[in-house]
Motif scaffolding. Structure first.
Motif, PDB file in Angstrom:
ATOM      1  N   SER A  30       0.897  -1.092   0.023  1.00 38.71           N
ATOM      2  CA  SER A  30      -0.054   0.183  -0.169  1.00 38.71           C
ATOM      3  C   SER A  30       0.937   1.101   0.136  1.00 38.71           C
ATOM      4  CB  SER A  30      -0.795  -0.037   1.244  1.00 38.71           C
ATOM      5  OG  SER A  30       0.137   0.089   2.380  1.00 38.71           O
ATOM      6  N   ASP A  31       0.269   2.284  -0.456  1.00 35.82           N
ATOM      7  CA  ASP A  31       0.973   3.628  -0.626  1.00 35.82           C
ATOM      8  C   ASP A  31       1.550   4.118   0.725  1.00 35.82           C
ATOM      9  OD1 ASP A  31       0.790   3.756  -3.286  1.00 35.82           O
ATOM     10  OD2 ASP A  31      -0.766   5.128  -3.375  1.00 35.82           O
ATOM     11  N   LYS A  32       0.496   3.962   1.940  1.00 28.52           N
ATOM     12  CA  LYS A  32       0.871   4.283   3.196  1.00 28.52           C
ATOM     13  C   LYS A  32       1.944   3.331   3.822  1.00 28.52           C
ATOM     14  CE  LYS A  32      -1.336   4.466   7.715  1.00 28.52           C
ATOM     15  NZ  LYS A  32      -2.581   4.485   8.650  1.00 28.52           N
ATOM     16  N   SER A  33       2.127   2.182   3.636  1.00 30.49           N
ATOM     17  CA  SER A  33       3.173   1.457   3.967  1.00 30.49           C
ATOM     18  C   SER A  33       4.375   1.771   3.218  1.00 30.49           C
ATOM     19  CB  SER A  33       2.971   0.049   3.731  1.00 30.49           C
ATOM     20  OG  SER A  33       1.829  -0.428   4.757  1.00 30.49           O
ATOM     21  N   LYS A  34       4.407   2.042   2.205  1.00 24.28           N
ATOM     22  CA  LYS A  34       5.540   2.360   1.166  1.00 24.28           C
ATOM     23  C   LYS A  34       6.111   3.632   1.767  1.00 24.28           C
ATOM     24  CE  LYS A  34       6.776   3.089  -3.743  1.00 24.28           C
ATOM     25  NZ  LYS A  34       6.446   3.417  -4.901  1.00 24.28           N
ATOM     26  N   LYS A  35       5.317   4.692   1.899  1.00 30.51           N
ATOM     27  CA  LYS A  35       5.885   5.717   2.532  1.00 30.51           C
ATOM     28  C   LYS A  35       6.907   5.652   3.775  1.00 30.51           C
ATOM     29  CE  LYS A  35       2.639   8.781  -0.067  1.00 30.51           C
ATOM     30  NZ  LYS A  35       1.523   9.813   0.073  1.00 30.51           N
TER      31      LYS A  35
END
Length: 349
Positions: A30-35
């Motif tokens: 997910s974008d959240k985890s990636k960030k």
């Protein structure tokens, strides 16, 4: 201490698997985890391990290069050509030097396999017994694209880039014969190596075509080092008649021969003729106007890398071999000498 992926996982509050996916650019994050992971990587100054990444993917962005003599300018230029192509393809080069030692060669190949390399470019160690089935199988068992450079492996079908050494030696020996030479010494390196055998054949064929018998003592066999050529040339000068011409079969052998001739103050081309196989920057720096066979080693490296990348990308499935012809640079040192050095007395220095 350098940060690990466990440190990144704790800092970002995610699993090790998530960190691994982000590092390996997997879309399944997910974008959240990636960030979170990218922020932790930046904060902890984490540098991903190419080795570990290769293991996780069972493939890396590394190609292996194995050469027998990294100090030889010829192989330095081959590596330069390989690197220029690899850089454009986003591939890294992992380099090994074997010192003409088959055990070091085998060890280098095992290490490269551990790094999950994409392919291998190699100038193989050669000799009397290495061309048996087991030696060929050592390469075949790597199960990856392989391109040979400068030396072939008998009884194999690998891609390769080579110079036509036999034709080149025939050409320069014939040139000397055309200039009146019959007494021609050849610094031959190790005669058990295929590359030396091909060049010796070219030398002998030129004599045969001219219906002249070469003097057996003029094939100076040792190894491919400067010191070997130096000692062999000295021995010839001190124990036999000095030939009217010398051929250095590699740049290292040329340097050793030139060192001995210089030590005895034997002038080129006034007292002996000389032709070198492979150009050296030293020749130009010292203003030595030597007739030379020039091999474009950088181009050889580029062609080898191009072959390997085609194999890696599945663009070539058949065996491909480039046979290159070196260029002869005529500078006058092939002429018949004006005076005979055998009229002088030489002693050990």
């Amino acid at each position: 201490m350098a940060a690990t992926i466990s440190d990144i996982a704790r800092k970002a509050g995610v699993s090790l698997a998530t960190v691994s996916r982000v590092i390996n650019k997997s879309p399944a994050v997910s974008d959240k985890s990636k960030k979170k992971v990218e922020s932790a990587i930046k904060e902890l100054n984490y540098i991903p391990s190419a080795y570990a990444r290769g293991l996780s993917r069972n493939q890396s962005n590394i190609i292996g290069v194995i050469v027998p003599e990294i100090s030889n300018p010829f192989f330095s230029e081959v590596i330069d050509g390989i690197s220029s192509v690899a850089d454009r393809q986003g591939l890294n080069v992992l380099l090994f030097n074997t010192d003409e030692n088959i055990e070091k060669e085998a060890r280098a190949m095992r290490i490269l396999q551990e790094y999950r390399i994409r392919g291998l470019i190699i100038t193989p160690v050669t000799g009397n017994n290495e061309y048996d089935k087991k030696y060929v199988e050592m390469f075949e068992n790597m199960n990856l694209p392989i391109v040979l450079v400068d030396r072939n492996i008998k009884n194999s079908n690998f891609d390769g880039v080579y110079f036509d050494d036999k034709a080149a030696l025939y050409k320069i020996t014939s040139l000397l014969i055309e200039n009146g030479h019959k007494d021609i010494a050849l610094l031959a390196g190790n005669p058990n190596h295929v590359i030396a055998q091909k060049r010796i054949e070219g030398y002998q064929d030129a004599f045969e075509a001219a219906d002249i018998k070469p003097y057996p003592q003029n094939i100076l066999a040792g190894d491919f080092t400067i010191e070997s050529a130096y000692q062999l040339t000295k021995h010839l000068i001190l124990t036999h008649r000095i030939p009217t011409a010398f051929i250095g079969m590699t740049n290292m052998l040329s340097m050793g021969c030139l060192k001995a001739l210089s030590e005895f103050n034997i002038a080129i081309p006034e007292e002996v003729a000389f032709i070198g196989y492979d150009r050296l920057a030293m020749h130009d720096i010292l203003h030595l106007n030597l007739t030379l066979v020039e091999k474009d080693a950088v181009d050889m490296g580029r062609k080898a890398a191009g072959l390997l990348i085609d194999k890696i990308n599945g663009k070539s499935t058949s065996s491909n071999r480039f046979i290159l012809m070196p260029e002869l640079l005529m500078r006058g040192s092939e002429k018949y000498p004006l005076r005979n050095p055998n009229e002088r007395t030489f002693t050990e220095k």
